[in-house]
Design an enzyme around this catalytic site. Structure first.
Site, PDB file in Angstrom:
ATOM      1  N   ASP A  58      -2.331  20.722 -19.498  1.00 54.28           N
ATOM      2  CA  ASP A  58      -1.133  20.739 -18.652  1.00 54.28           C
ATOM      3  C   ASP A  58      -0.167  19.671 -19.145  1.00 54.28           C
ATOM      4  O   ASP A  58       0.365  18.879 -18.370  1.00 54.28           O
ATOM      5  CB  ASP A  58      -1.504  20.515 -17.188  1.00 54.28           C
ATOM      6  CG  ASP A  58      -0.312  20.711 -16.238  1.00 54.28           C
ATOM      7  OD1 ASP A  58       0.657  21.380 -16.642  1.00 54.28           O
ATOM      8  OD2 ASP A  58      -0.357  20.177 -15.110  1.00 54.28           O
ATOM      9  N   ASN A 100      -2.980  12.279  -8.079  1.00 54.66           N
ATOM     10  CA  ASN A 100      -3.672  13.306  -7.322  1.00 54.66           C
ATOM     11  C   ASN A 100      -4.934  13.813  -7.986  1.00 54.66           C
ATOM     12  O   ASN A 100      -5.891  14.197  -7.305  1.00 54.66           O
ATOM     13  CB  ASN A 100      -2.729  14.481  -7.077  1.00 54.66           C
ATOM     14  CG  ASN A 100      -3.368  15.587  -6.286  1.00 54.66           C
ATOM     15  OD1 ASN A 100      -3.649  15.442  -5.101  1.00 54.66           O
ATOM     16  ND2 ASN A 100      -3.627  16.718  -6.945  1.00 54.66           N
ATOM     17  N   ARG A 196       7.175   6.850 -11.584  1.00 57.38           N
ATOM     18  CA  ARG A 196       7.467   8.121 -10.939  1.00 57.38           C
ATOM     19  C   ARG A 196       6.098   8.663 -10.555  1.00 57.38           C
ATOM     20  O   ARG A 196       5.250   8.903 -11.419  1.00 57.38           O
ATOM     21  CB  ARG A 196       8.215   9.046 -11.902  1.00 57.38           C
ATOM     22  CG  ARG A 196       8.527  10.446 -11.336  1.00 57.38           C
ATOM     23  CD  ARG A 196       7.444  11.417 -11.690  1.00 57.38           C
ATOM     24  NE  ARG A 196       7.799  12.801 -11.434  1.00 57.38           N
ATOM     25  CZ  ARG A 196       6.948  13.810 -11.568  1.00 57.38           C
ATOM     26  NH1 ARG A 196       5.702  13.592 -11.962  1.00 57.38           N
ATOM     27  NH2 ARG A 196       7.322  15.040 -11.330  1.00 57.38           N
ATOM     28  N   ASP A 198       3.495  11.287  -9.280  1.00 65.63           N
ATOM     29  CA  ASP A 198       3.368  12.741  -9.316  1.00 65.63           C
ATOM     30  C   ASP A 198       2.632  13.270  -8.087  1.00 65.63           C
ATOM     31  O   ASP A 198       1.627  12.692  -7.655  1.00 65.63           O
ATOM     32  CB  ASP A 198       2.594  13.113 -10.598  1.00 65.63           C
ATOM     33  CG  ASP A 198       2.476  14.598 -10.817  1.00 65.63           C
ATOM     34  OD1 ASP A 198       3.512  15.238 -11.072  1.00 65.63           O
ATOM     35  OD2 ASP A 198       1.344  15.122 -10.738  1.00 65.63           O
ATOM     36  N   TYR A 202      -0.334  15.501  -1.690  1.00 61.96           N
ATOM     37  CA  TYR A 202      -1.611  16.212  -1.670  1.00 61.96           C
ATOM     38  C   TYR A 202      -2.841  15.307  -1.753  1.00 61.96           C
ATOM     39  O   TYR A 202      -3.941  15.785  -2.039  1.00 61.96           O
ATOM     40  CB  TYR A 202      -1.658  17.207  -2.848  1.00 61.96           C
ATOM     41  CG  TYR A 202      -0.371  17.953  -3.087  1.00 61.96           C
ATOM     42  CD1 TYR A 202       0.219  18.696  -2.065  1.00 61.96           C
ATOM     43  CD2 TYR A 202       0.268  17.916  -4.325  1.00 61.96           C
ATOM     44  CE1 TYR A 202       1.401  19.374  -2.275  1.00 61.96           C
ATOM     45  CE2 TYR A 202       1.453  18.592  -4.537  1.00 61.96           C
ATOM     46  CZ  TYR A 202       2.021  19.318  -3.520  1.00 61.96           C
ATOM     47  OH  TYR A 202       3.205  19.984  -3.726  1.00 61.96           O
ATOM     48  N   GLU A 205      -7.148  15.639   2.250  1.00 67.30           N
ATOM     49  CA  GLU A 205      -7.387  16.991   2.783  1.00 67.30           C
ATOM     50  C   GLU A 205      -7.984  16.869   4.185  1.00 67.30           C
ATOM     51  O   GLU A 205      -8.843  16.010   4.422  1.00 67.30           O
ATOM     52  CB  GLU A 205      -8.367  17.767   1.900  1.00 67.30           C
ATOM     53  CG  GLU A 205      -7.927  17.946   0.451  1.00 67.30           C
ATOM     54  CD  GLU A 205      -8.168  16.720  -0.400  1.00 67.30           C
ATOM     55  OE1 GLU A 205      -7.363  16.477  -1.333  1.00 67.30           O
ATOM     56  OE2 GLU A 205      -9.143  15.980  -0.136  1.00 67.30           O
ATOM     57  N   GLU A 240       7.558  12.167  -6.197  1.00 67.28           N
ATOM     58  CA  GLU A 240       7.704  13.603  -6.381  1.00 67.28           C
ATOM     59  C   GLU A 240       7.042  14.285  -5.181  1.00 67.28           C
ATOM     60  O   GLU A 240       5.835  14.503  -5.162  1.00 67.28           O
ATOM     61  CB  GLU A 240       7.051  14.091  -7.671  1.00 67.28           C
ATOM     62  CG  GLU A 240       7.363  15.555  -7.947  1.00 67.28           C
ATOM     63  CD  GLU A 240       6.241  16.331  -8.636  1.00 67.28           C
ATOM     64  OE1 GLU A 240       6.544  17.395  -9.212  1.00 67.28           O
ATOM     65  OE2 GLU A 240       5.076  15.896  -8.587  1.00 67.28           O
ATOM     66  N   HIS A 305      11.227  18.947 -16.295  1.00 64.76           N
ATOM     67  CA  HIS A 305      10.242  19.529 -17.217  1.00 64.76           C
ATOM     68  C   HIS A 305       9.508  20.722 -16.618  1.00 64.76           C
ATOM     69  O   HIS A 305       8.781  21.416 -17.336  1.00 64.76           O
ATOM     70  CB  HIS A 305       9.229  18.461 -17.627  1.00 64.76           C
ATOM     71  CG  HIS A 305       8.448  17.912 -16.458  1.00 64.76           C
ATOM     72  ND1 HIS A 305       9.014  17.096 -15.514  1.00 64.76           N
ATOM     73  CD2 HIS A 305       7.152  18.082 -16.080  1.00 64.76           C
ATOM     74  CE1 HIS A 305       8.098  16.771 -14.604  1.00 64.76           C
ATOM     75  NE2 HIS A 305       6.972  17.373 -14.916  1.00 64.76           N
ATOM     76  N   ASP A 306       9.653  20.957 -15.332  1.00 65.26           N
ATOM     77  CA  ASP A 306       9.000  22.085 -14.665  1.00 65.26           C
ATOM     78  C   ASP A 306       9.999  23.236 -14.495  1.00 65.26           C
ATOM     79  O   ASP A 306      11.144  23.150 -14.898  1.00 65.26           O
ATOM     80  CB  ASP A 306       8.462  21.655 -13.308  1.00 65.26           C
ATOM     81  CG  ASP A 306       7.282  20.699 -13.430  1.00 65.26           C
ATOM     82  OD1 ASP A 306       6.551  20.768 -14.447  1.00 65.26           O
ATOM     83  OD2 ASP A 306       7.098  19.875 -12.520  1.00 65.26           O
TER      84      ASP A 306
END
Length: 534
Positions: A58, A100, A196, A198, A202, A205, A240, A305-306
């Site tokens: 990724d 994450n 930054r 990321d 998330y 949980e 983000e 970039h996404d």
């Protein structure tokens, strides 16, 4: 210290920027050779996407070690030199902090998956069933149908919000929390100016929730902020969090969580307003945007970039945007569009400049994406998001001046089509042309930086402006600016008689503008005006 409010950020993908050793990969050696360009452009802070050891499933967001440098980017010594040289030029640098998840090849996960009794088992989230957290959306909906994957080694499912090769860390573990603080300290000790961060929504949980924006997440992020403020004052955290404004607001806390957060919902509405030639989408989302603490700032952007995410629009607006900007299926990805700015604008210089004008004059710190300042294109033949991550086009020589290697050794082919190819679109040619897009963007950048009303001033709409325009005041204690944009392909008249404004200085040209009953803007034109005395 709020240096980040009156700053211009530049997202730089190290693999794509410049190759210093001729192996076909961008690296820190190549970056060193082009820092003067970033300073000339007017960049204040360089955001580096991940450069850590990684199997690159990724593009580096799958980290296999938080403490090293991927060997094809260079050495730790070269990284330290990059940081020093950035600082020498009066700029700052923030790397990506991927909190994450890790790569499945990270030693933590390799050890955790060995058995259910592994000493590091609690570093990740495990389950005997893939039915837990059923209310959680799948982010990569084009490629995944579940956030759980079965680990054949230990026979349990592990949790991942992104690809299966990126298992999520378990922040319910105190050891994970401390490990991330240790990582933060390591890089701040090396001189970076913040991070930054990321995918921050998330981290935790909980059953019966969407597993996003949970109180536990905010509590841990506040802990990180306290640690940085106490130990490394003056550093910045940029979140983000791809959320609606009201859901992003808690990430600022009371000025004690993130210094900055991306305004994701604004970005697609800039494109929507131009496509519809109507200002309603922009005005509506900014009217929905709550006030944030005085020490905080939004981060605004046109592309990154996404994919151009369309998660924060209605299904009807998403269909409109896809049909208008991405009519071909291969131009779409997940809930977005995988195209660069110039192709999205049909390579129309007027529209590209108008988008930058809105970026610079609406509230928020502008974040530029490498190559967009020269109007680079994309390569849709490449998979996933790689089409907007092609080599920077420096000049018209072999490999666009990016690398001295043989063309087939490049990590990705350079853009070489008749419209966006490197022979037509490159830094060298545009620097030499005073009328180029690059010089226009540089001029907007430097003008933005000398106008404090644009970085900290309040926003007041011109109530009776035509729907196909976007007109507003930006006002700080010491400055007022009247900003006008024509969203349409025809001239538009802006009513100004009632403003009591007789003359103004055009901040982009230095010229005096006489103001009568109306101001007429050409198609896709814009003005930045400072009122003058009568």
């Amino acid at each position: 210290m709020t240096w980040y409010k009156n700053a211009v950020f530049y997202e730089l993908y190290p693999r794509a920027f410049a190759d210093g050793n001729g192996d076909g990969w961008g690296d820190f050696g190549g970056l060193l050779e082009h820092l003067d360009y970033l300073q000339w452009l007017g960049v204040d802070c360089v955001w580096l996407t991940p450069f850590f050891p990684s199997p690159l499933k990724d593009d580096g967001y799958d980290i296999s070690s938080f403490y090293g440098i991927h060997p094809q980017y260079g050495t730790l010594e070269e990284f330290r030199l990059v940081v020093d040289e950035i600082h020498e030029r009066g700029m700052k640098v923030i790397p990506d902090l991927v909190m994450n998840h890790t790569s499945e090849e990270h030693p933590w996960f390799r050890m955790a998956r060995r058995s259910r009794e592994s000493r590091l088992r609690d570093f990740y989230v495990w389950s005997d069933t893939p039915d837990r957290y059923a209310g959680t959306r799948v982010i990569f909906c084009d490629t995944l149908d579940s956030n759980w994957s079965l680990d054949p080694v230990s026979g349990q499912y592990y949790w991942h919000r992104f690809f299966a090769s990126q298992p999520d860390l378990n922040y319910d573990s105190p050891r994970v929390q401390q490990a991330m603080l240790d990582i933060i300290k390591y890089w701040l000790d090396l001189g970076v100016d913040g991070f930054r961060v990321d995918a921050v929504p998330y981290l935790f949980e909980r059953e019966g929730t969407t597993c996003e924006n949970l109180p536990e997440t905010h509590a841990y992020l506040k802990r990180i902020r306290r640690y940085i403020d106490e130990t490394f004052p003056g550093r910045v955290l940029l979140a983000e969090a791809n959320q609606w404004p009201k859901d992003t607001l808690p990430y600022f806390g009371d000025g004690d969580e993130f210094h900055m957060g991306f305004h994701f919902p604004l970005m697609p509405r800039l494109y929507m307003a131009l496509a519809r030639q109507d200002n309603a989408s922009i005005i509506d989302i900014l009217n929905q945007t709550p006030d944030i603490p005085a020490c905080c700032q939004w981060g605004s952007f046109l592309r990154n970039h996404d994919e151009l995410t369309l998660e924060m629009v209605t299904p009807e607006d998403r269909e409109f945007m896809w049909n208008f900007y991405a009519p071909e299926r291969d131009q779409r990805l997940n809930m977005g569009i995988r195209r660069r700015l110039a192709p999205l604008m049909g390579n129309d210089r007027r529209k590209i400049a108008l988008m930058y004008s809105m970026l610079y004059t609406l509230p928020g710190t502008p974040v530029l994406y490498y190559g967009d300042e020269i109007g680079m294109g994309d390569n849709l033949a490449l998979p996933d998001r790689n089409g907007v991550r092609t080599p920077m086009q420096w000049d018209a020589s072999l490999n666009a001046g990016f690398s001295s290697c043989a063309p087939d050794a490049l990590y990705s082919p350079v853009i070489d089509d008749p419209v966006y190819g490197y022979r037509q679109v490159n830094v060298q040619a545009q620097r030499a042309d005073p009328a180029s897009l690059l010089n226009q963007i540089r001029h907007l950048t430097h003008t933005f930086k000398r106008l404090p009303a644009l970085s900290e001033g309040r926003l007041d709409w011109l109530a009776d402006a035509p729907a196909n325009s976007l007109c507003f005041w930006r006002a700080s204690e010491d400055q007022r600016l009247f900003v006008l944009h024509n969203l349409s392909d025809a001239p538009v008249s802006i009513p100004t008689a009632h403003l009591g404004l007789w003359a103004a200085r055009n901040e982009l040209t230095g010229q005096r503008v006489e103001i009568g009953a109306t101001l007429v803007l050409p198609p896709f034109g814009f003005l930045w005006l400072s009122p003058l005395g009568s």
